[in-house]
Design an enzyme around this catalytic site. Structure first.
Site, mmCIF file in Angstrom:
data_model
loop_
_atom_site.group_PDB
_atom_site.id
_atom_site.type_symbol
_atom_site.label_atom_id
_atom_site.label_comp_id
_atom_site.label_asym_id
_atom_site.label_seq_id
_atom_site.Cartn_x
_atom_site.Cartn_y
_atom_site.Cartn_z
ATOM 1 N N ARG A 101 49.444 45.739 44.815
ATOM 2 C CA ARG A 101 48.134 45.353 45.327
ATOM 3 C C ARG A 101 47.086 45.882 44.358
ATOM 4 O O ARG A 101 46.957 47.093 44.191
ATOM 5 C CB ARG A 101 47.965 45.965 46.719
ATOM 6 C CG ARG A 101 46.802 45.436 47.475
ATOM 7 C CD ARG A 101 46.829 45.962 48.896
ATOM 8 N NE ARG A 101 46.397 47.350 48.988
ATOM 9 C CZ ARG A 101 45.917 47.907 50.082
ATOM 10 N NH1 ARG A 101 45.813 47.203 51.188
ATOM 11 N NH2 ARG A 101 45.549 49.157 50.100
ATOM 12 N N THR A 118 40.651 44.348 43.621
ATOM 13 C CA THR A 118 40.524 43.069 44.337
ATOM 14 C C THR A 118 41.341 43.040 45.624
ATOM 15 O O THR A 118 41.125 42.186 46.482
ATOM 16 C CB THR A 118 41.023 41.908 43.457
ATOM 17 O OG1 THR A 118 42.433 42.098 43.239
ATOM 18 C CG2 THR A 118 40.313 41.881 42.116
ATOM 19 N N ASP A 156 50.047 56.335 51.385
ATOM 20 C CA ASP A 156 50.607 55.383 50.421
ATOM 21 C C ASP A 156 52.131 55.491 50.446
ATOM 22 O O ASP A 156 52.698 56.491 50.012
ATOM 23 C CB ASP A 156 50.068 55.691 49.014
ATOM 24 C CG ASP A 156 50.449 54.594 48.034
ATOM 25 O OD1 ASP A 156 51.665 54.327 47.881
ATOM 26 O OD2 ASP A 156 49.547 53.999 47.429
ATOM 27 N N ASP A 199 53.964 55.997 46.984
ATOM 28 C CA ASP A 199 53.750 57.349 46.444
ATOM 29 C C ASP A 199 54.545 58.393 47.229
ATOM 30 O O ASP A 199 55.124 59.314 46.647
ATOM 31 C CB ASP A 199 52.258 57.708 46.468
ATOM 32 C CG ASP A 199 51.494 57.027 45.346
ATOM 33 O OD1 ASP A 199 52.142 56.476 44.431
ATOM 34 O OD2 ASP A 199 50.248 57.024 45.390
HETATM 35 C C1 PRP Z 1 51.764 48.664 49.293
HETATM 36 C C2 PRP Z 1 52.777 48.316 50.365
HETATM 37 C C3 PRP Z 1 52.643 46.838 50.484
HETATM 38 C C4 PRP Z 1 51.165 46.625 50.261
HETATM 39 C C5 PRP Z 1 50.501 46.444 51.591
HETATM 40 O O1 PRP Z 1 52.264 48.401 48.041
HETATM 41 O O2 PRP Z 1 54.071 48.744 50.048
HETATM 42 O O3 PRP Z 1 53.398 46.111 49.546
HETATM 43 O O4 PRP Z 1 50.656 47.803 49.640
HETATM 44 O O5 PRP Z 1 49.180 46.119 51.435
HETATM 45 P P1 PRP Z 1 48.605 44.677 51.786
HETATM 46 O O6 PRP Z 1 49.192 44.287 53.107
HETATM 47 O O7 PRP Z 1 47.120 44.924 51.866
HETATM 48 O O8 PRP Z 1 48.974 43.742 50.694
HETATM 49 P P2 PRP Z 1 51.476 48.796 46.717
HETATM 50 O O9 PRP Z 1 50.631 47.668 46.263
HETATM 51 O O10 PRP Z 1 50.795 50.109 46.926
HETATM 52 O O11 PRP Z 1 52.628 48.909 45.649
HETATM 53 P P3 PRP Z 1 53.876 49.916 45.575
HETATM 54 O O12 PRP Z 1 54.839 49.510 46.647
HETATM 55 O O13 PRP Z 1 54.392 49.629 44.203
HETATM 56 O O14 PRP Z 1 53.395 51.326 45.737
HETATM 57 N N1 URA Z 2 49.752 50.365 51.206
HETATM 58 C C1 URA Z 2 50.220 51.569 51.612
HETATM 59 O O1 URA Z 2 51.167 52.133 51.023
HETATM 60 N N2 URA Z 2 49.619 52.146 52.669
HETATM 61 C C2 URA Z 2 48.606 51.563 53.324
HETATM 62 O O2 URA Z 2 48.111 52.152 54.297
HETATM 63 C C3 URA Z 2 48.152 50.320 52.893
HETATM 64 C C4 URA Z 2 48.738 49.730 51.821
#
Ligand code: PRP
Ligand code: URA
Length: 209
Positions: A104, A108, A200, A203
């Site tokens: 994400r 944006t 997160d 993380d």
């Molecule tokens: C996080 C999570 C989802 C997304 C959710 O991933 O694991 O994929 O955000 O957010 P949304 O519903 O607003 O799209 P992230 O983009 O942080 O990537 P990661 O899994 O690589 O940490």
């Molecule tokens: N992605 C995450 O990992 N946590 C949130 O709360 C939203 C998006």
């Protein structure tokens, strides 16, 4: 309209509490996510089709049931979805696993695709798309769209925690997809993090910041 199923099993709810707790470190967080994923897999497979077979017990023939062999696929949305894969494979080890890389964009909030590798017979499989967090729903909605473009026809979405906004988005863009979650939280904050959520997920699973 797709349904939303909230798994309120006490073990799932108990473990989710410790997943949320900010004092829970990476090792325990990862183990708990895996355990909850196994429990959720047990619930999500309730409707798997069965067929009758006969086996010989030491006493007599017994009419029994086995899974009818419907092909399954798991699609974790990278990276955080990876944390749920092993827990699900523990119950359904023959499922094939496709990987879809999305992150994400922090500015944006739009999902950006960077990787995909799917089983070649994706259209013949019942797919479970997995991601711990359904926040704005942008990532999940994009993943479902990408998978449909690749030929997927039958999908379920499984997340640990969803925000109402994410549920609404997936339902409005993919009314054929049911959503399975352990909790529906209150709202998103100004950074589109789920409140109270768990922070997160990627993380916390991988120890990055
Ligand atoms: C996080 C999570 C989802 C997304 C959710 O991933 O694991 O994929 O955000 O957010 P949304 O519903 O607003 O799209 P992230 O983009 O942080 O990537 P990661 O899994 O690589 O940490
Ligand atoms: N992605 C995450 O990992 N946590 C949130 O709360 C939203 C998006």
């Amino acid at each position: 309209m797709g349904h939303v199923y909230v798994f309120d099993h006490p073990l799932i709810q108990h473990k989710l509490t410790y997943i949320r707790d900010k004092r829970t470190g990476t090792k325990e967080f990862r183990e708990l996510v895996e355990e909850v994923s196994t429990l959720m897999a047990y619930e999500i497979t309730r409707d798997m089709p069965l067929e009758e077979v006969t086996v010989e017990t030491p006493v007599a023939p017994a009419k029994c049931k086995v899974l009818s062999g419907k092909k399954l696929g798991l699609v974790p949305i990278l990276r955080a979805g990876l944390g749920m894969v092993d827990g699900i494979l523990r119950l359904i080890p023959t499922a094939k696993v496709g990987h879809l890389g999305l992150y994400r964009d922090p500015e944006t909030l739009e999902p950006v695709q960077y990787y995909s590798k799917m089983p070649s017979d994706i259209g013949e499989r019942d797919l479970i798309v997995i991601d711990p967090m359904l926040a704005t729903g942008g990532s999940a909605a994009a993943a479902l769209r990408i998978l449909k473009e690749m030929g997927a026809r039958n999908m379920k979405l499984m997340c640990l925690i969803a925000a109402p906004e994410g549920i609404e988005r997936v339902q409005s863009e993919h009314d054929d997809v049911d959503i399975y979650v352990a909790a529906v939280d209150e709202k998103l904050n100004e950074k589109s993090y789920i409140v109270p959520g768990l922070g997160d997920a990627g993380d916390r699973l991988f120890g990055t910041k």
